[in-house]
Design an enzyme around this catalytic site. Sequence first.
Site, short mmCIF file in Angstrom:
data_model
loop_
_atom_site.label_atom_id
_atom_site.label_comp_id
_atom_site.label_asym_id
_atom_site.label_seq_id
_atom_site.Cartn_x
_atom_site.Cartn_y
_atom_site.Cartn_z
N PRO A 153 0.74 -1.03 0.10
CA PRO A 153 0.14 0.13 -0.07
C PRO A 153 0.85 1.16 0.00
O PRO A 153 2.09 1.22 0.73
CB PRO A 153 -0.92 -0.09 1.26
CG PRO A 153 -0.63 -1.60 1.80
CD PRO A 153 0.54 -2.00 1.07
N LYS A 154 0.46 2.42 -0.64
CA LYS A 154 0.98 3.62 -0.52
C LYS A 154 0.44 4.64 0.53
O LYS A 154 -0.72 4.90 0.36
CB LYS A 154 1.03 4.33 -2.05
CG LYS A 154 1.81 5.48 -2.00
CD LYS A 154 1.89 6.27 -3.27
CE LYS A 154 2.81 7.30 -3.31
NZ LYS A 154 2.43 8.19 -2.39
N TRP A 155 1.12 4.52 1.49
CA TRP A 155 0.77 5.39 2.65
C TRP A 155 0.82 7.00 2.45
O TRP A 155 1.80 7.44 1.86
CB TRP A 155 1.69 5.06 3.76
CG TRP A 155 1.42 3.51 4.09
CD1 TRP A 155 1.89 2.54 4.00
CD2 TRP A 155 0.43 2.93 4.93
NE1 TRP A 155 1.67 1.19 4.25
CE2 TRP A 155 0.69 1.36 5.17
CE3 TRP A 155 -0.65 3.50 5.89
CZ2 TRP A 155 -0.14 0.80 5.88
CZ3 TRP A 155 -1.34 2.57 6.65
CH2 TRP A 155 -1.10 1.21 6.82
#
Length: 351
Positions: free
Chosen positions: A17-19
């Site tokens: 995931p891209k936080w």
Amino acid sequence: MLARPAAAIPPGQFYEPKWDGFRSIVFRDGDEVEIGSRKERPMTRYFPELVEAVRAHFPPRAVIDGEIVIAGEAGLDFWALQQRIHPAASRVARLAAETPASFIAFDLLALGDEDLTERPFAERRAALERALADAGPPVHLTPITRDQAVAQQWFERFEGAGLDGLIAKRPDLTYQPDKRVMTKIKHVRTADCVLAGYRVHKSAPDAIGSLLLGLYIDDAAPPSPWSSEHGRLASVGVIGAFPMQRRRELFAELQPLVVDFADHPWHWAAELAVAPEGGSRWNPKMDLSFVPLRPERVVEVRYDYLEGARFRHPPQFVRWRPDRDPQSCGYAQLDRPVAYDLDAVLAGRVA
């Protein structure tokens, strides 16, 4: 190490995931802990709760790359995170208790005396999992998969928890600071917005610096702290990536639309002498005065997602929409991600 954008998920890689937080590298050497930003600015004093968490959950000597985030009621809360960068120690301490931060670990750069940056990512990830095997909140290990179908599901579902897309990393990828060798896949959407004003370019008084965008408040509009008090046209962001020649052309084109603040939906801004968003999110002292325009022109922009009632990142110009009625440009046209449990992502319960 940075990422370059891509329109689709590349095959055969690791996917995370891209936080949406503050990218940070954390250094621990015994009781000594230092947190540095992507630009190597010291961040340690702003997150005292994370300093204690690092001492409790990190290996005795390690360097770990990751993201500082704050979990809010509706997912990641970037606004709350911004409030932590404050010169007053008393305020930092209060917010550390009221809105505690978490650290999302996604790469191990050094462990003990060993520099791991020349090792392939697959090995670094395995070593990171071992190093943080006994860690607990607020230190989290980012979820990861090699299944492209699972990654596609994450891309579609995790946005509802405030996440920003996906990051793809090749298994053989060494750690290369300041190079865009990872891949980021972000949500891309378009919206038709009302042109509500402009700011003059800081180096050219006859050129546009940025264009102010608005959306009319409708039943789909999220809560906004100022819109109910100041009218039906909400401020949603700015666009400003134009060549200098085009900036001058726009300045001339827009002069017939210039009006007094008394005749503008944001007439109250004349008294505040700032833009309707109430101040720059990064620099509260920045001059945000603007020239009001009659809200008659519509511009289509490309954006990723909303944060509250505004675009999270600056949108990009697509085209003018002379065929569109400005009064029809409201929030109902925007895609809304389905809510997703952020705690499940933080805990790794995402299978």
